[in-house]
Design an enzyme around this catalytic site. Structure first.
Site, PDB file in Angstrom:
ATOM      1  N   SER A   1       0.853  -1.187   0.000  1.00 30.90           N
ATOM      2  CA  SER A   1       0.000   0.000   0.000  1.00 30.90           C
ATOM      3  C   SER A   1       0.885   1.232   0.000  1.00 30.90           C
ATOM      4  O   SER A   1       2.069   1.178   0.353  1.00 30.90           O
ATOM      5  CB  SER A   1      -0.918   0.018   1.233  1.00 30.90           C
ATOM      6  OG  SER A   1      -0.154   0.088   2.416  1.00 30.90           O
ATOM      7  N   GLY A   2       0.295   2.345  -0.420  1.00 28.44           N
ATOM      8  CA  GLY A   2       1.026   3.600  -0.451  1.00 28.44           C
ATOM      9  C   GLY A   2       0.069   4.755  -0.602  1.00 28.44           C
ATOM     10  O   GLY A   2      -1.153   4.590  -0.481  1.00 28.44           O
TER      11      GLY A   2
ATOM     12  N   LYS B   1      -4.095  -2.849  -8.496  1.00 28.97           N
ATOM     13  CA  LYS B   1      -3.950  -1.643  -7.685  1.00 28.97           C
ATOM     14  C   LYS B   1      -5.256  -0.863  -7.685  1.00 28.97           C
ATOM     15  O   LYS B   1      -5.751  -0.469  -8.743  1.00 28.97           O
ATOM     16  CB  LYS B   1      -2.817  -0.762  -8.226  1.00 28.97           C
ATOM     17  CG  LYS B   1      -2.591   0.520  -7.448  1.00 28.97           C
ATOM     18  CD  LYS B   1      -1.414   1.285  -8.032  1.00 28.97           C
ATOM     19  CE  LYS B   1      -1.120   2.562  -7.265  1.00 28.97           C
ATOM     20  NZ  LYS B   1       0.062   3.279  -7.822  1.00 28.97           N
TER      21      LYS B   1
ATOM     22  N   ASP C   1       9.813  10.343  -8.997  1.00 31.42           N
ATOM     23  CA  ASP C   1       9.580   9.711  -7.698  1.00 31.42           C
ATOM     24  C   ASP C   1      10.286   8.362  -7.616  1.00 31.42           C
ATOM     25  O   ASP C   1       9.736   7.387  -7.099  1.00 31.42           O
ATOM     26  CB  ASP C   1       8.078   9.539  -7.450  1.00 31.42           C
ATOM     27  CG  ASP C   1       7.766   9.232  -5.981  1.00 31.42           C
ATOM     28  OD1 ASP C   1       8.579   9.605  -5.103  1.00 31.42           O
ATOM     29  OD2 ASP C   1       6.721   8.626  -5.700  1.00 31.42           O
TER      30      ASP C   1
ATOM     31  N   GLN D   1      -0.796   6.314  -3.199  1.00 36.55           N
ATOM     32  CA  GLN D   1      -1.630   6.249  -4.397  1.00 36.55           C
ATOM     33  C   GLN D   1      -2.660   5.131  -4.370  1.00 36.55           C
ATOM     34  O   GLN D   1      -3.590   5.120  -5.169  1.00 36.55           O
ATOM     35  CB  GLN D   1      -0.744   6.083  -5.633  1.00 36.55           C
ATOM     36  CG  GLN D   1       0.171   7.263  -5.900  1.00 36.55           C
ATOM     37  CD  GLN D   1      -0.594   8.521  -6.231  1.00 36.55           C
ATOM     38  OE1 GLN D   1      -1.460   8.539  -7.089  1.00 36.55           O
ATOM     39  NE2 GLN D   1      -0.281   9.596  -5.541  1.00 36.55           N
ATOM     40  N   GLY D   2      -2.509   4.162  -3.429  1.00 32.47           N
ATOM     41  CA  GLY D   2      -3.509   3.102  -3.390  1.00 32.47           C
ATOM     42  C   GLY D   2      -3.022   1.829  -2.735  1.00 32.47           C
ATOM     43  O   GLY D   2      -1.907   1.756  -2.219  1.00 32.47           O
TER      44      GLY D   2
END
Length: 321
Positions: free
Chosen positions: A58-59, A79, A175, A61-62
């Site tokens: 997870s992060g 995702k 990134d 963005q999702g």
């Protein structure tokens, strides 16, 4: 008056149909059948072709799950983008990631296999699912391993191949970090997560709020204009971390990040300082001056594998540095 959120959703949906209309809607009725499953704190509503969902990461963005694709007869990663329409920034990132994954085709860039939404109308449209190739681990896990010269060099080579392909297409990733680089057990590597990627258009104003702090180039930290070379700085930081098994510049905030850089690499030249705006230059010039550490102190021989030609590996690190 039309709700701004609805406008954002409409823009994304129209773009999604235009870019990946072959993915978005399948004419086969069975293909449009969905089922829901709780995954951690989130609910995944996915096509029935995807079975055996398991959370793998997870992060910001999702959330990502592994699954078995019954149509392709292979394991995949799914995702679920986290609230992609909560504001314009999130919507742009979601759209950017979708477009770039669809358009970029390279063996060292993660491949997009499918994309779908379970909602049937624009008014309901809230969720976006990206289906990608499934890899075995990310570089955060690999960094903890003792890698010989051949494996480390091969991972670096593949990273640079992927970045070169992006840069040739005019795309800056912005990134790059270990968690955005994934590998398989056979040492093949792919770059993922393009939510912050941008085109390297001349004169385009680039925001400084990019790249996880530890991997930010000086141009980003100091609010300067920057180009694709900021990705190469990130690659260098990642390589150093792979050799040292610890973060090279572990800043607590952007000021501490800059201090960590100059303490180890030395105070920049006057030519570099003259490129800064006046207030930033005044701050940098008022910092204590540092000579920086020698290459041998940053990367002593003991860090290099005893079972390989460490001079070769040191040469690799020097080239990126």
């Amino acid at each position: 008056m039309v709700c701004p959120s609805l406008c954002t959703q409409r823009t994304f949906l129209d773009a999604q149909k235009a870019v990946i209309e072959d993915f978005a809607m399948n004419k086969n009725k069975k293909e449009r059948e969905f089922y829901s499953l709780d995954v951690g704190d989130s609910t995944f509503t996915v096509l029935k072709r995807y079975q055996n969902l398991r959370p793998i990461g997870s992060g910001a963005q999702g959330i990502v799950c592994s699954a078995y694709d019954q149509n392709l007869e292979r394991n995949v990663a799914i995702k679920k983008l986290s609230r992609p329409f909560q504001n314009q920034t999130h919507a742009k990132r979601a759209y950017r990631e979708l477009v770039l994954m669809k358009c970029v085709n390279h063996k060292n860039i993660i491949g997009l296999l499918n994309v779908f939404t379970p909602q049937k109308s624009l008014e309901e449209f809230q969720d976006v699912y990206l289906v990608m190739e499934l890899m075995d681990a990310n570089l955060c896990q690999v960094i903890q391993m003792e890698l010989d010269h051949e494996r480390l060099s091969y991972l670096l080579y593949q990273t640079l191949c992927g970045i070169k392909h992006l840069h040739a297409a005019g795309i800056i990733h912005r990134d790059l970090k270990p968690s955005n680089i994934v590998v398989k057990s056979d040492c093949t590597l792919k770059i993922l997560d393009f939510g912050l990627a941008r085109t390297a258009a001349t004169g385009l104003l680039m925001t400084p709020y990019v790249v996880t702090r530890y991997y930010r180039a000086p141009e980003v930290i100091l609010g300067m204009g920057y180009q694709a070379n900021v990705d190469i700085w990130s690659v260098g930081c990642i390589l150093a971390e792979m050799v040292r098994h610890k973060i090279l510049f572990p800043g607590r905030d952007y000021i501490d990040q800059w201090n960590k850089v100059i303490e180890q690499l030395g105070t920049p030249t006057q030519d570099f300082l003259m490129k800064l705006n006046q207030s930033v230059r005044t701050y940098v010039e008022n910092r204590p001056r540092y000579a920086g550490y020698s290459f041998e102190k940053l990367f002593p021989d003991v860090l290099f594998p005893a079972d390989s030609d460490h001079n070769k590996l040191k040469g690799t690190v020097r080239c990126v540095a």
